[in-house]
Motif scaffolding. Structure first.
Motif, mmCIF file in Angstrom:
data_model
loop_
_atom_site.group_PDB
_atom_site.id
_atom_site.type_symbol
_atom_site.label_atom_id
_atom_site.label_comp_id
_atom_site.label_asym_id
_atom_site.label_seq_id
_atom_site.Cartn_x
_atom_site.Cartn_y
_atom_site.Cartn_z
ATOM 1 N N ASP A 112 27.037 38.397 -11.796
ATOM 2 C CA ASP A 112 26.211 37.689 -10.825
ATOM 3 C C ASP A 112 26.818 36.314 -10.527
ATOM 4 O OD1 ASP A 112 23.418 37.409 -9.445
ATOM 5 O OD2 ASP A 112 23.682 35.570 -10.610
ATOM 6 N N LYS A 113 27.136 36.055 -9.271
ATOM 7 C CA LYS A 113 27.830 34.825 -8.904
ATOM 8 C C LYS A 113 26.970 33.583 -9.092
ATOM 9 C CE LYS A 113 31.374 36.623 -5.810
ATOM 10 N NZ LYS A 113 32.036 36.497 -4.493
ATOM 11 N N GLU A 114 25.674 33.700 -8.895
ATOM 12 C CA GLU A 114 24.789 32.547 -9.081
ATOM 13 C C GLU A 114 24.778 32.111 -10.540
ATOM 14 O OE1 GLU A 114 23.284 30.776 -6.835
ATOM 15 O OE2 GLU A 114 23.632 32.021 -5.052
ATOM 16 N N GLU A 115 24.629 33.078 -11.442
ATOM 17 C CA GLU A 115 24.605 32.751 -12.866
ATOM 18 C C GLU A 115 25.970 32.252 -13.331
ATOM 19 O OE1 GLU A 115 23.064 34.518 -17.164
ATOM 20 O OE2 GLU A 115 23.367 35.892 -15.474
ATOM 21 N N THR A 117 28.069 30.617 -11.567
ATOM 22 C CA THR A 117 28.187 29.253 -11.070
ATOM 23 C C THR A 117 27.448 28.272 -11.972
ATOM 24 O OG1 THR A 117 28.379 30.021 -8.779
ATOM 25 C CG2 THR A 117 27.708 27.742 -9.111
ATOM 26 N N ILE A 118 26.237 28.649 -12.389
ATOM 27 C CA ILE A 118 25.464 27.797 -13.299
ATOM 28 C C ILE A 118 26.229 27.560 -14.598
ATOM 29 C CG2 ILE A 118 23.395 27.728 -14.760
ATOM 30 C CD1 ILE A 118 21.940 29.192 -12.439
ATOM 31 N N LYS A 137 30.682 26.308 -6.388
ATOM 32 C CA LYS A 137 29.673 26.986 -5.574
ATOM 33 C C LYS A 137 29.917 28.495 -5.608
ATOM 34 C CE LYS A 137 29.298 22.969 -2.537
ATOM 35 N NZ LYS A 137 29.523 22.431 -1.164
ATOM 36 N N PRO A 138 28.868 29.295 -5.372
ATOM 37 C CA PRO A 138 29.000 30.749 -5.511
ATOM 38 C C PRO A 138 30.028 31.393 -4.590
ATOM 39 C CG PRO A 138 26.684 30.116 -5.496
ATOM 40 C CD PRO A 138 27.472 28.889 -5.142
#
Length: 210
Positions: A112-115, A117-118, A137-138
């Motif tokens: 998952d790109k959002e996770e 990135t975090i 950024k994602p």
């Protein structure tokens, strides 16, 4: 058993504080022959999860794909206590003050790109707090150039030995010996033990258990 209980860190806040302050952790995975493989890694602890970044290929990644069960350990040796602190001849009385955290959990490689990135921004914030970089950024290509390993703990245990198992007088006597020996880590150790140096004497100002 009574001593072991006194050495256990009961405060989750203290465990998080310790993990956040340390630069290196060690992940243990199981290789294809059933042996543990232990590797030192940079890491960040966010929302009760351990994140590490990795090259896109490597034995540890293959190990995790095959078996998600891993161990993760972080430790800090505070102060070696020479045997002569306790006895002029008995070498068996040498000891060490320390803090350690051991995690058993399940590891995965984040897609998952959002996770992702975090996790990567969390690592940058920890290791480069002064800034000087563009936040990830994602949609950035860099996400395809690294893998991020995620460990969800099944158990998280901390141990520490900073004199809390001693009576007050013995703890103060130990602090005086540490101060007198004046190792490179002495002042940091005394601070962690809850002492302040006032008029060249260690004063116990914080004796709360962790």
């Amino acid at each position: 058993m009574q001593l072991l209980g006194k050495l256990e860190i009961k405060s989750k806040e203290k465990i998080i504080e310790f993990l956040s302050s340390q630069q290196t952790g060690r992940i243990s995975s199981i290789d294809e022959n059933g042996y543990p493989q232990i590797i030192p890694m940079n890491f960040v602890f966010i929302n009760d999860i351990v994140y590490m970044h990795s090259h896109i290929k490597g034995e540890k990644l293959e190990n995790i794909k095959r078996n998600q069960k891993v161990g993760f350990e972080v430790d800090k040796s505070l102060e070696f206590l020479p045997s002569y602190f306790s006895d002029p001849t008995d070498a068996s009385l040498a000891d060490t003050l320390y803090i350690s955290v051991v995690i058993k959990g399940n590891a995965s490689i984040i897609s998952d790109k959002e996770e992702k990135t975090i996790a990567l921004n969390g690592l940058m914030k920890k290791y480069q707090p002064e800034g000087g970089y563009e936040p990830i950024k994602p949609d950035m290509d860099v996400l395809n150039e690294v893998e991020v390993i995620k460990i969800v703990p099944e158990s998280l245990r901390g141990k520490y030995k900073i004199g809390q198992h001693m009576d007050r007088k013995s703890r103060i006597d130990l602090a005086r010996q540490i101060l007198e020996r004046n190792s490179p880590t002495a002042k940091e150790t005394l601070d962690i033990m809850g002492f302040e140096i006032i008029d060249n004497e260690p004063k116990l100002v914080d004796d709360k258990l962790w």
